[in-house]
Design a protein around this motif. Structure first.
Motif, PDB file in Angstrom:
ATOM      1  N   MET A 190       0.834  -1.203   0.000  1.00  0.00           N
ATOM      2  CA  MET A 190       0.000   0.000   0.000  1.00  0.00           C
ATOM      3  C   MET A 190       0.872   1.258   0.000  1.00  0.00           C
ATOM      4  O   MET A 190       0.583   2.219  -0.722  1.00  0.00           O
ATOM      5  CB  MET A 190      -0.949  -0.004   1.194  1.00  0.00           C
ATOM      6  N   MET A 191       1.929   1.260   0.773  1.00  0.00           N
ATOM      7  CA  MET A 191       2.809   2.425   0.843  1.00  0.00           C
ATOM      8  C   MET A 191       3.540   2.635  -0.480  1.00  0.00           C
ATOM      9  O   MET A 191       3.940   3.754  -0.789  1.00  0.00           O
ATOM     10  CB  MET A 191       3.814   2.277   1.993  1.00  0.00           C
ATOM     11  N   ASN A 192       3.676   1.583  -1.263  1.00  0.00           N
ATOM     12  CA  ASN A 192       4.329   1.682  -2.563  1.00  0.00           C
ATOM     13  C   ASN A 192       3.555   2.599  -3.511  1.00  0.00           C
ATOM     14  O   ASN A 192       4.103   3.087  -4.494  1.00  0.00           O
ATOM     15  CB  ASN A 192       4.459   0.278  -3.169  1.00  0.00           C
ATOM     16  N   GLU A 193       2.286   2.867  -3.209  1.00  0.00           N
ATOM     17  CA  GLU A 193       1.462   3.739  -4.056  1.00  0.00           C
ATOM     18  C   GLU A 193       1.638   5.221  -3.713  1.00  0.00           C
ATOM     19  O   GLU A 193       1.270   6.083  -4.498  1.00  0.00           O
ATOM     20  CB  GLU A 193      -0.013   3.345  -3.940  1.00  0.00           C
ATOM     21  N   VAL A 194       2.188   5.525  -2.556  1.00  0.00           N
ATOM     22  CA  VAL A 194       2.332   6.923  -2.124  1.00  0.00           C
ATOM     23  C   VAL A 194       3.151   7.760  -3.107  1.00  0.00           C
ATOM     24  O   VAL A 194       2.701   8.834  -3.529  1.00  0.00           O
ATOM     25  CB  VAL A 194       2.909   6.997  -0.689  1.00  0.00           C
ATOM     26  N   PRO A 195       4.349   7.309  -3.525  1.00  0.00           N
ATOM     27  CA  PRO A 195       5.095   8.152  -4.461  1.00  0.00           C
ATOM     28  C   PRO A 195       4.386   8.338  -5.802  1.00  0.00           C
ATOM     29  O   PRO A 195       4.523   9.391  -6.434  1.00  0.00           O
ATOM     30  CB  PRO A 195       6.446   7.450  -4.627  1.00  0.00           C
ATOM     31  N   THR A 196       3.599   7.353  -6.216  1.00  0.00           N
ATOM     32  CA  THR A 196       2.855   7.490  -7.467  1.00  0.00           C
ATOM     33  C   THR A 196       1.826   8.610  -7.350  1.00  0.00           C
ATOM     34  O   THR A 196       1.712   9.463  -8.239  1.00  0.00           O
ATOM     35  CB  THR A 196       2.148   6.169  -7.839  1.00  0.00           C
ATOM     36  N   LEU A 197       1.081   8.618  -6.257  1.00  0.00           N
ATOM     37  CA  LEU A 197       0.074   9.665  -6.054  1.00  0.00           C
ATOM     38  C   LEU A 197       0.714  11.049  -5.960  1.00  0.00           C
ATOM     39  O   LEU A 197       0.211  12.015  -6.541  1.00  0.00           O
ATOM     40  CB  LEU A 197      -0.746   9.358  -4.796  1.00  0.00           C
ATOM     41  N   LEU A 198       1.826  11.139  -5.244  1.00  0.00           N
ATOM     42  CA  LEU A 198       2.519  12.422  -5.130  1.00  0.00           C
ATOM     43  C   LEU A 198       3.075  12.876  -6.479  1.00  0.00           C
ATOM     44  O   LEU A 198       3.007  14.057  -6.826  1.00  0.00           O
ATOM     45  CB  LEU A 198       3.630  12.335  -4.078  1.00  0.00           C
ATOM     46  N   MET A 199       3.612  11.925  -7.253  1.00  0.00           N
ATOM     47  CA  MET A 199       4.135  12.256  -8.574  1.00  0.00           C
ATOM     48  C   MET A 199       3.028  12.774  -9.486  1.00  0.00           C
ATOM     49  O   MET A 199       3.224  13.739 -10.227  1.00  0.00           O
ATOM     50  CB  MET A 199       4.805  11.036  -9.209  1.00  0.00           C
ATOM     51  N   ILE A 200       1.862  12.164  -9.424  1.00  0.00           N
ATOM     52  CA  ILE A 200       0.727  12.626 -10.226  1.00  0.00           C
ATOM     53  C   ILE A 200       0.391  14.071  -9.864  1.00  0.00           C
ATOM     54  O   ILE A 200       0.187  14.913 -10.746  1.00  0.00           O
ATOM     55  CB  ILE A 200      -0.491  11.690 -10.042  1.00  0.00           C
ATOM     56  N   GLY A 201       0.357  14.366  -8.575  1.00  0.00           N
ATOM     57  CA  GLY A 201       0.090  15.738  -8.137  1.00  0.00           C
ATOM     58  C   GLY A 201       1.133  16.716  -8.639  1.00  0.00           C
ATOM     59  O   GLY A 201       0.800  17.814  -9.109  1.00  0.00           O
ATOM     60  N   ILE A 202       2.393  16.333  -8.576  1.00  0.00           N
ATOM     61  CA  ILE A 202       3.483  17.214  -9.019  1.00  0.00           C
ATOM     62  C   ILE A 202       3.403  17.459 -10.521  1.00  0.00           C
ATOM     63  O   ILE A 202       3.467  18.604 -10.978  1.00  0.00           O
ATOM     64  CB  ILE A 202       4.858  16.619  -8.627  1.00  0.00           C
ATOM     65  N   VAL A 203       3.263  16.397 -11.300  1.00  0.00           N
ATOM     66  CA  VAL A 203       3.251  16.543 -12.759  1.00  0.00           C
ATOM     67  C   VAL A 203       2.041  17.361 -13.206  1.00  0.00           C
ATOM     68  O   VAL A 203       2.169  18.267 -14.039  1.00  0.00           O
ATOM     69  CB  VAL A 203       3.299  15.168 -13.454  1.00  0.00           C
ATOM     70  N   LEU A 204       0.870  17.074 -12.656  1.00  0.00           N
ATOM     71  CA  LEU A 204      -0.309  17.854 -13.031  1.00  0.00           C
ATOM     72  C   LEU A 204      -0.139  19.326 -12.662  1.00  0.00           C
ATOM     73  O   LEU A 204      -0.473  20.207 -13.454  1.00  0.00           O
ATOM     74  CB  LEU A 204      -1.554  17.280 -12.360  1.00  0.00           C
ATOM     75  N   ALA A 205       0.387  19.589 -11.480  1.00  0.00           N
ATOM     76  CA  ALA A 205       0.572  20.978 -11.053  1.00  0.00           C
ATOM     77  C   ALA A 205       1.530  21.713 -11.980  1.00  0.00           C
ATOM     78  O   ALA A 205       1.248  22.846 -12.406  1.00  0.00           O
ATOM     79  CB  ALA A 205       1.082  21.023  -9.615  1.00  0.00           C
ATOM     80  N   VAL A 206       2.638  21.091 -12.331  1.00  0.00           N
ATOM     81  CA  VAL A 206       3.670  21.757 -13.139  1.00  0.00           C
ATOM     82  C   VAL A 206       3.236  21.902 -14.600  1.00  0.00           C
ATOM     83  O   VAL A 206       3.451  22.950 -15.206  1.00  0.00           O
ATOM     84  CB  VAL A 206       5.009  20.992 -13.048  1.00  0.00           C
ATOM     85  N   ILE A 207       2.595  20.887 -15.148  1.00  0.00           N
ATOM     86  CA  ILE A 207       2.231  20.927 -16.568  1.00  0.00           C
ATOM     87  C   ILE A 207       0.950  21.746 -16.801  1.00  0.00           C
ATOM     88  O   ILE A 207       0.899  22.589 -17.695  1.00  0.00           O
ATOM     89  CB  ILE A 207       2.069  19.496 -17.136  1.00  0.00           C
ATOM     90  N   VAL A 208      -0.073  21.504 -15.998  1.00  0.00           N
ATOM     91  CA  VAL A 208      -1.356  22.184 -16.186  1.00  0.00           C
ATOM     92  C   VAL A 208      -1.318  23.613 -15.633  1.00  0.00           C
ATOM     93  O   VAL A 208      -1.971  24.500 -16.159  1.00  0.00           O
ATOM     94  CB  VAL A 208      -2.503  21.361 -15.565  1.00  0.00           C
ATOM     95  N   LYS A 209      -0.536  23.805 -14.569  1.00  0.00           N
ATOM     96  CA  LYS A 209      -0.377  25.122 -13.908  1.00  0.00           C
ATOM     97  C   LYS A 209      -1.709  25.743 -13.507  1.00  0.00           C
ATOM     98  O   LYS A 209      -2.016  26.875 -13.845  1.00  0.00           O
ATOM     99  CB  LYS A 209       0.412  26.086 -14.789  1.00  0.00           C
ATOM    100  N   PHE A 210      -2.490  24.996 -12.747  1.00  0.00           N
ATOM    101  CA  PHE A 210      -3.771  25.533 -12.264  1.00  0.00           C
ATOM    102  C   PHE A 210      -3.567  26.426 -11.064  1.00  0.00           C
ATOM    103  O   PHE A 210      -2.566  26.519 -10.490  1.00  0.00           O
ATOM    104  CB  PHE A 210      -4.790  24.433 -11.924  1.00  0.00           C
TER     105      PHE A 210
END
Length: 148
Positions: free
Chosen positions: A128-148
């Motif tokens: 379950m903890m193995n999914e934490v970096p994936t979720l954080l990475m999704i947040g980072i990439v969306l924030a940087v690329i979409v720039k909302f």
């Protein structure tokens, strides 16, 4: 100083991407090693000894330097004039996710010591903890690329 940051910006950005890739790869792989260690590496057996060495070397020689390089290059990017508009939401989301990633790295370090001492969490917990970096990475990439 600002002129220097503007001049080195493309190199700092390239270095940042390389450092992030190395760090994230380790954050994806290390919890998987913990699953194997918890489920198959009983303390004192050969699998446990090999997994302990692999976990230690991954953290110390790959992940820690990559995390430090990520932070240094990321701070250089943030300090470059005109790059980050702090009145927008995206840099705050990215900052929170990066702090979360760093906290997860710290959790991984603690778990490595616990596993080496023979005190493992369940394989299911590490999965379950193995999914934490994936979720954080999704947040980072969306924030940087979409720039909302």
């Amino acid at each position: 100083m600002q002129d220097l940051l503007v001049t080195i910006y493309p190199y700092a950005k390239a270095f940042h991407v390389m450092a992030v890739l190395s760090w994230i790869a380790g954050l994806f792989y290390l919890p998987r090693l913990y699953v194997y260690h918890a489920e198959r590496g009983q303390s004192g057996t050969e699998p446990a000894a090999s997994l302990t060495i692999m976990e230690h070397k991954l953290l110390r020689f790959i992940m820690r330097p990559a995390m430090i390089a990520t932070w240094i290059s990321g701070l250089a990017l943030v300090m470059t004039p005109g790059i980050v508009d702090w009145s927008m939401i995206w840099p705050w989301i990215k900052a929170i996710c990066v702090l979360g990633m760093s906290a997860f790295h710290g959790w991984c370090s603690v778990q490595r010591r616990e596993l080496a001492a023979g005190r493992a969490l369940s394989g299911r917990t590490y999965r379950m903890m193995n999914e934490v970096p994936t979720l954080l990475m999704i947040g980072i990439v969306l924030a940087v690329i979409v720039k909302f």
